[in-house]
Design an enzyme around this catalytic site. Sequence first.
Site, PDB file in Angstrom:
ATOM      1  N   LYS A 111       0.832  -1.215   0.000  1.00 34.62           N
ATOM      2  CA  LYS A 111       0.000   0.000   0.000  1.00 34.62           C
ATOM      3  C   LYS A 111       0.866   1.265   0.000  1.00 34.62           C
ATOM      4  O   LYS A 111       0.636   2.179  -0.790  1.00 34.62           O
ATOM      5  CB  LYS A 111      -0.935   0.024   1.225  1.00 34.62           C
ATOM      6  CG  LYS A 111      -1.902  -1.142   1.287  1.00 34.62           C
ATOM      7  CD  LYS A 111      -2.831  -1.046   2.500  1.00 34.62           C
ATOM      8  CE  LYS A 111      -2.128  -1.084   3.840  1.00 34.62           C
ATOM      9  NZ  LYS A 111      -1.356  -2.314   4.116  1.00 34.62           N
ATOM     10  N   ARG A 136     -10.076   0.287   8.229  1.00 31.34           N
ATOM     11  CA  ARG A 136      -9.533  -1.019   8.591  1.00 31.34           C
ATOM     12  C   ARG A 136     -10.513  -1.822   9.438  1.00 31.34           C
ATOM     13  O   ARG A 136     -10.195  -2.943   9.822  1.00 31.34           O
ATOM     14  CB  ARG A 136      -8.283  -0.796   9.448  1.00 31.34           C
ATOM     15  CG  ARG A 136      -6.994  -1.083   8.769  1.00 31.34           C
ATOM     16  CD  ARG A 136      -5.921  -0.561   9.709  1.00 31.34           C
ATOM     17  NE  ARG A 136      -4.741  -1.341   9.621  1.00 31.34           N
ATOM     18  CZ  ARG A 136      -3.645  -0.956   8.961  1.00 31.34           C
ATOM     19  NH1 ARG A 136      -3.601   0.179   8.316  1.00 31.34           N
ATOM     20  NH2 ARG A 136      -2.596  -1.724   8.961  1.00 31.34           N
ATOM     21  N   ARG A 159      11.529  -5.100   5.242  1.00 30.53           N
ATOM     22  CA  ARG A 159      11.205  -3.734   4.851  1.00 30.53           C
ATOM     23  C   ARG A 159      12.120  -2.749   5.567  1.00 30.53           C
ATOM     24  O   ARG A 159      12.391  -2.894   6.748  1.00 30.53           O
ATOM     25  CB  ARG A 159       9.757  -3.449   5.252  1.00 30.53           C
ATOM     26  CG  ARG A 159       9.216  -2.099   4.884  1.00 30.53           C
ATOM     27  CD  ARG A 159       7.869  -1.939   5.597  1.00 30.53           C
ATOM     28  NE  ARG A 159       7.096  -0.818   5.098  1.00 30.53           N
ATOM     29  CZ  ARG A 159       7.325   0.443   5.424  1.00 30.53           C
ATOM     30  NH1 ARG A 159       8.309   0.747   6.238  1.00 30.53           N
ATOM     31  NH2 ARG A 159       6.571   1.401   4.939  1.00 30.53           N
ATOM     32  N   ARG A 173      11.063  -0.565  11.010  1.00 31.40           N
ATOM     33  CA  ARG A 173      10.001  -0.121  11.910  1.00 31.40           C
ATOM     34  C   ARG A 173       9.951  -0.972  13.169  1.00 31.40           C
ATOM     35  O   ARG A 173      10.272  -2.156  13.143  1.00 31.40           O
ATOM     36  CB  ARG A 173       8.656  -0.184  11.182  1.00 31.40           C
ATOM     37  CG  ARG A 173       8.248   1.183  10.651  1.00 31.40           C
ATOM     38  CD  ARG A 173       7.138   1.167   9.672  1.00 31.40           C
ATOM     39  NE  ARG A 173       6.014   0.296   9.959  1.00 31.40           N
ATOM     40  CZ  ARG A 173       4.991   0.138   9.143  1.00 31.40           C
ATOM     41  NH1 ARG A 173       4.949   0.816   8.013  1.00 31.40           N
ATOM     42  NH2 ARG A 173       4.007  -0.664   9.451  1.00 31.40           N
ATOM     43  N   ARG A 179      -0.059  -8.692  13.473  1.00 32.72           N
ATOM     44  CA  ARG A 179      -0.658  -7.746  12.506  1.00 32.72           C
ATOM     45  C   ARG A 179      -1.433  -8.507  11.424  1.00 32.72           C
ATOM     46  O   ARG A 179      -2.503  -8.071  10.997  1.00 32.72           O
ATOM     47  CB  ARG A 179       0.426  -6.879  11.860  1.00 32.72           C
ATOM     48  CG  ARG A 179       0.946  -5.781  12.789  1.00 32.72           C
ATOM     49  CD  ARG A 179       2.282  -5.236  12.328  1.00 32.72           C
ATOM     50  NE  ARG A 179       2.248  -4.581  11.039  1.00 32.72           N
ATOM     51  CZ  ARG A 179       3.329  -4.309  10.307  1.00 32.72           C
ATOM     52  NH1 ARG A 179       4.528  -4.649  10.746  1.00 32.72           N
ATOM     53  NH2 ARG A 179       3.208  -3.693   9.145  1.00 32.72           N
TER      54      ARG A 179
HETATM   55  P1  AP5 Z   1       4.858  -1.507   1.824  1.00 30.42           P
HETATM   56  O1  AP5 Z   1       4.617  -0.675   0.628  1.00 30.42           O
HETATM   57  O2  AP5 Z   1       5.495  -0.883   3.007  1.00 30.42           O
HETATM   58  O3  AP5 Z   1       3.508  -2.279   2.251  1.00 30.42           O
HETATM   59  P2  AP5 Z   1       2.298  -1.755   3.116  1.00 30.42           P
HETATM   60  O4  AP5 Z   1       1.119  -2.512   2.651  1.00 30.42           O
HETATM   61  O5  AP5 Z   1       2.240  -0.265   3.092  1.00 30.42           O
HETATM   62  O6  AP5 Z   1       2.808  -2.287   4.525  1.00 30.42           O
HETATM   63  P3  AP5 Z   1       2.752  -1.590   5.919  1.00 30.42           P
HETATM   64  O7  AP5 Z   1       3.688  -2.368   6.789  1.00 30.42           O
HETATM   65  O8  AP5 Z   1       2.989  -0.127   5.863  1.00 30.42           O
HETATM   66  O9  AP5 Z   1       1.278  -1.911   6.243  1.00 30.42           O
HETATM   67  P4  AP5 Z   1       0.447  -1.836   7.504  1.00 30.42           P
HETATM   68  O10 AP5 Z   1      -0.894  -1.772   6.932  1.00 30.42           O
HETATM   69  O11 AP5 Z   1       0.709  -2.914   8.495  1.00 30.42           O
HETATM   70  O12 AP5 Z   1       1.044  -0.550   8.232  1.00 30.42           O
HETATM   71  P5  AP5 Z   1       0.396   0.849   8.598  1.00 30.42           P
HETATM   72  O13 AP5 Z   1       1.489   1.809   8.656  1.00 30.42           O
HETATM   73  O14 AP5 Z   1      -0.781   1.140   7.773  1.00 30.42           O
HETATM   74  O15 AP5 Z   1       5.725  -2.770   1.358  1.00 30.42           O
HETATM   75  C1  AP5 Z   1       6.203  -3.729   2.285  1.00 30.42           C
HETATM   76  C2  AP5 Z   1       7.583  -4.255   1.807  1.00 30.42           C
HETATM   77  O16 AP5 Z   1       7.398  -4.975   0.600  1.00 30.42           O
HETATM   78  C3  AP5 Z   1       8.600  -3.165   1.498  1.00 30.42           C
HETATM   79  O17 AP5 Z   1       9.871  -3.603   1.873  1.00 30.42           O
HETATM   80  C4  AP5 Z   1       8.499  -2.998  -0.014  1.00 30.42           C
HETATM   81  O18 AP5 Z   1       9.738  -2.548  -0.566  1.00 30.42           O
HETATM   82  C5  AP5 Z   1       8.149  -4.400  -0.460  1.00 30.42           C
HETATM   83  N1  AP5 Z   1       7.286  -4.412  -1.649  1.00 30.42           N
HETATM   84  C6  AP5 Z   1       6.226  -3.588  -1.910  1.00 30.42           C
HETATM   85  N2  AP5 Z   1       5.666  -3.899  -3.091  1.00 30.42           N
HETATM   86  C7  AP5 Z   1       6.380  -4.964  -3.579  1.00 30.42           C
HETATM   87  C8  AP5 Z   1       6.292  -5.757  -4.770  1.00 30.42           C
HETATM   88  N3  AP5 Z   1       5.345  -5.524  -5.704  1.00 30.42           N
HETATM   89  N4  AP5 Z   1       7.173  -6.767  -4.939  1.00 30.42           N
HETATM   90  C9  AP5 Z   1       8.134  -7.014  -4.017  1.00 30.42           C
HETATM   91  N5  AP5 Z   1       8.285  -6.292  -2.880  1.00 30.42           N
HETATM   92  C10 AP5 Z   1       7.419  -5.284  -2.662  1.00 30.42           C
HETATM   93  O19 AP5 Z   1      -0.162   0.543  10.080  1.00 30.42           O
HETATM   94  C11 AP5 Z   1       0.701   0.324  11.152  1.00 30.42           C
HETATM   95  C12 AP5 Z   1      -0.092   0.212  12.447  1.00 30.42           C
HETATM   96  O20 AP5 Z   1      -0.780   1.464  12.722  1.00 30.42           O
HETATM   97  C13 AP5 Z   1      -1.222  -0.837  12.456  1.00 30.42           C
HETATM   98  O21 AP5 Z   1      -0.736  -2.106  12.818  1.00 30.42           O
HETATM   99  C14 AP5 Z   1      -2.194  -0.245  13.503  1.00 30.42           C
HETATM  100  O22 AP5 Z   1      -1.742  -0.527  14.820  1.00 30.42           O
HETATM  101  C15 AP5 Z   1      -2.064   1.254  13.272  1.00 30.42           C
HETATM  102  N6  AP5 Z   1      -3.089   1.728  12.324  1.00 30.42           N
HETATM  103  C16 AP5 Z   1      -2.885   2.235  11.072  1.00 30.42           C
HETATM  104  N7  AP5 Z   1      -4.047   2.528  10.479  1.00 30.42           N
HETATM  105  C17 AP5 Z   1      -5.019   2.212  11.361  1.00 30.42           C
HETATM  106  C18 AP5 Z   1      -6.445   2.272  11.320  1.00 30.42           C
HETATM  107  N8  AP5 Z   1      -7.108   2.701  10.216  1.00 30.42           N
HETATM  108  N9  AP5 Z   1      -7.139   1.853  12.401  1.00 30.42           N
HETATM  109  C19 AP5 Z   1      -6.509   1.426  13.508  1.00 30.42           C
HETATM  110  N10 AP5 Z   1      -5.154   1.319  13.612  1.00 30.42           N
HETATM  111  C20 AP5 Z   1      -4.427   1.715  12.548  1.00 30.42           C
END
Ligand code: AP5
Length: 207
Positions: free
Chosen positions: A14, A89, A123, A153, A164
């Site tokens: 994402k 989410r 990552r 992270r 997660r």
């Molecule tokens: P990346 O692009 O970072 O993937 P992502 O889906 O953004 O992963 P996140 O870890 O950021 O997702 P998340 O949803 O857990 O975290 P968030 O910050 O939203 O890619 C991942 C890796 O893969 C990278 O190394 C990249 O280079 C690689 N990659 C990408 N595309 C690729 C491809 N096509 N091929 C190969 N490799 C690839 O949330 C974090 C925390 O915040 C949550 O756990 C929760 O506690 C809180 N939170 C956030 N939003 C909410 C909400 N709405 N409600 C409640 N709590 C929330």
Amino acid sequence: MKRIVLLGAPGAGKGTQAAKISAEYKLPHISTGDIFRKNIKEGTPIGLKAKGYIDKGALVPDEVTIEIVRARLRETDCKNGWLLDGFPRTAAQAEALSKITAVDFVIDIDIALSKLMARLTGRRGCSACGEIYHISSHAGDACAKCGGTLIQRADATEATVSKRLETYTAQTLPLIEYYRNAGLLRSVDGDRKVDEVFGAIVEVIGR
Ligand code: AP5
Ligand code: ZN
């Protein structure tokens, strides 16, 4: 109008795709995860509250998260469209969003959960500009864009990643059905090269 929600499991890509979509269509990129991490770094009351949940791989409570998004979508840069990454989410967040605004596209980046442990533990992100890397395709700890230091992270340990993924399955996966029923869901195969995934997203969004 382009009001876009990006769905997908942790590690589906994402954040990687959001950066490209935001640049291509000049849309503000709103990542609730990034907003929480910024608040944690700055030690704000929201950050203090969110940290315990994030460190456990749980979700921050809906009432906190919904109010953040509600306020952010009211800012002037959102009046011609926006890109939500990581929100909604939960069913309650999706219901709340539907009362705040209409949505034009819901794009689910689809990938088998078994592929995500390696993506998430490998990552790395730039502490200066936020660029996202993976150790399998980028060696060293310097950002190729700005020279900043790459960091892992706090929620990237194996134990937290497992949690997660469980949280995603229990609370967020049902939104795929929710948006399919609303006639808004578009799925793209996320198990391809970054540029191929992006190409599929551009096809969905159009020009
Ligand atoms: P990346 O692009 O970072 O993937 P992502 O889906 O953004 O992963 P996140 O870890 O950021 O997702 P998340 O949803 O857990 O975290 P968030 O910050 O939203 O890619 C991942 C890796 O893969 C990278 O190394 C990249 O280079 C690689 N990659 C990408 N595309 C690729 C491809 N096509 N091929 C190969 N490799 C690839 O949330 C974090 C925390 O915040 C949550 O756990 C929760 O506690 C809180 N939170 C956030 N939003 C909410 C909400 N709405 N409600 C409640 N709590 C929330
Ligand atoms: Zn950088």
